[in-house]
Design a protein around this motif. Structure first.
Motif, short mmCIF file in Angstrom:
data_model
loop_
_atom_site.label_atom_id
_atom_site.label_comp_id
_atom_site.label_asym_id
_atom_site.label_seq_id
_atom_site.Cartn_x
_atom_site.Cartn_y
_atom_site.Cartn_z
N PHE A 99 0.78 -1.24 0.00
CA PHE A 99 0.00 0.00 0.00
C PHE A 99 0.81 1.29 0.00
N CYS A 100 2.04 1.25 0.42
CA CYS A 100 2.77 2.50 0.62
C CYS A 100 3.98 2.63 -0.31
N CYS A 159 4.54 5.00 -3.48
CA CYS A 159 4.86 6.43 -3.30
C CYS A 159 6.09 6.64 -2.41
N HIS A 160 6.16 5.90 -1.31
CA HIS A 160 7.22 6.16 -0.33
C HIS A 160 8.50 5.37 -0.60
N SER A 166 11.02 10.30 8.59
CA SER A 166 9.88 10.91 9.29
C SER A 166 9.74 10.38 10.71
N ARG A 202 -3.19 13.80 3.86
CA ARG A 202 -2.70 15.18 3.96
C ARG A 202 -2.41 15.71 2.57
N ASN A 205 -0.43 18.77 0.44
CA ASN A 205 0.57 19.82 0.53
C ASN A 205 0.53 20.62 -0.76
N MET A 250 -0.97 12.94 0.16
CA MET A 250 -0.96 11.70 0.93
C MET A 250 -2.42 11.28 1.05
C1 HEC Z 1 -0.30 8.17 -3.66
C2 HEC Z 1 0.97 8.27 -3.00
C3 HEC Z 1 1.04 7.86 -1.52
C4 HEC Z 1 0.71 6.63 -0.96
C5 HEC Z 1 0.13 5.42 -1.66
C6 HEC Z 1 1.05 6.73 0.43
N1 HEC Z 1 1.54 7.98 0.72
FE1 HEC Z 1 2.11 8.68 2.55
N2 HEC Z 1 2.53 10.50 1.75
C7 HEC Z 1 2.46 10.81 0.41
C8 HEC Z 1 2.90 12.17 0.23
C9 HEC Z 1 3.00 12.92 -1.09
C10 HEC Z 1 3.22 12.67 1.51
C11 HEC Z 1 3.69 14.08 1.86
C12 HEC Z 1 2.46 14.93 2.07
C13 HEC Z 1 2.83 16.33 2.48
O1 HEC Z 1 3.74 16.88 1.90
O2 HEC Z 1 2.19 16.85 3.39
C14 HEC Z 1 2.96 11.60 2.44
C15 HEC Z 1 3.15 11.70 3.80
C16 HEC Z 1 3.03 10.64 4.68
C17 HEC Z 1 3.29 10.73 6.10
C18 HEC Z 1 3.75 11.98 6.86
C19 HEC Z 1 5.23 12.08 6.79
C20 HEC Z 1 5.80 13.25 7.55
O3 HEC Z 1 7.03 13.39 7.56
O4 HEC Z 1 5.05 14.04 8.12
C21 HEC Z 1 3.09 9.50 6.62
C22 HEC Z 1 3.24 9.08 8.07
C23 HEC Z 1 2.70 8.64 5.53
N3 HEC Z 1 2.67 9.37 4.37
C24 HEC Z 1 2.44 7.28 5.67
C25 HEC Z 1 1.99 6.47 4.62
C26 HEC Z 1 1.67 5.06 4.79
C27 HEC Z 1 1.83 4.27 6.08
C28 HEC Z 1 1.22 4.61 3.59
C29 HEC Z 1 0.69 3.25 3.24
C30 HEC Z 1 -0.40 2.78 4.03
C31 HEC Z 1 1.28 5.75 2.67
N4 HEC Z 1 1.76 6.85 3.33
C32 HEC Z 1 0.89 5.70 1.34
C33 HEC Z 1 2.05 9.99 -0.61
C34 HEC Z 1 1.58 8.69 -0.46
#
Ligand code: HEC
Length: 151
Positions: free
Chosen positions: A64-65, A68-69, A85, A102, A104, A113
């Motif tokens: 799931f993550c 992107c990450h 993070s 979230r 941005n 996110m």
């Molecule tokens: C479609 C792309 C995408 C997916 C899929 C995704 N993320 Fe993210 N995530 C992002 C982006 C882009 C940001 C930065 C958002 C911002 O700048 O505020 C983010 C930010 C975060 C943050 C905050 C990080 C911080 O430093 O504050 C967390 C925690 C996080 N994601 C967890 C997850 C987890 C756990 C999953 C899987 C379950 C996930 N993300 C799936 C794109 C994604």
């Protein structure tokens, strides 16, 4: 000093003492709010070998993550490194972002996110995903697929 002045001085001293005791207790309470077991739920039993939940978190993260990450929580050009993070983000704040998502909006740049609050396979295993990423962030788990502790 008159008797009245003595009395006043006494009262001031007592009040100051009481305030410092209360403030001290408050500071201690705040320190105790950081629950080590809650923030670090993973268990490492040998090199790159972790409890089942943490191992499961790795698999869910990949599902799931990762897209992107990046692999192993290391980040990509689109989304931040969660290994970084979690050096400062507390568990409750991590949960909050994953549940609610979230957005941005910076000058000309948009990164989103997504919210996973309605995605059952993420919500059910949120603790595992956190555990995996926290172990990675603490440097207790290397990159790639971890092994499972014998149960
Ligand atoms: C479609 C792309 C995408 C997916 C899929 C995704 N993320 Fe993210 N995530 C992002 C982006 C882009 C940001 C930065 C958002 C911002 O700048 O505020 C983010 C930010 C975060 C943050 C905050 C990080 C911080 O430093 O504050 C967390 C925690 C996080 N994601 C967890 C997850 C987890 C756990 C999953 C899987 C379950 C996930 N993300 C799936 C794109 C994604």
């Amino acid at each position: 000093m008159t008797r009245g002045q003595h009395l006043l001085l006494g009262v001031v001293v007592v009040v100051l003492l009481a305030v410092s005791v209360i403030a001290g207790g408050f500071a201690q309470q705040q320190a105790e709010d950081y629950d080590e077991e809650y923030e670090r739920p993973y268990r490492v039993c040998a090199e790159n070998t972790v409890d089942f939940g943490t191992y499961n978190g790795y698999r869910r993260y990949d599902g799931f993550c990762l897209r992107c990450h990046g692999p192993d929580g290391a980040g990509s050009s689109y989304a931040p490194s969660l290994v970084e993070s979690l050096k400062t983000l507390r568990r409750d704040d991590f949960n909050e972002v994953v549940v609610n998502g979230r957005m941005n909006l910076q000058a000309g740049q948009q990164s989103v996110m997504p919210s996973f609050g309605h995605v059952e396979d993420v919500m059910l295993y949120l603790d595992d995903i956190y555990s995996y990423l926290k172990a990675r962030s603490d440097g207790k788990l290397g990159r790639g697929r971890p092994k499972r502790c014998p149960s």
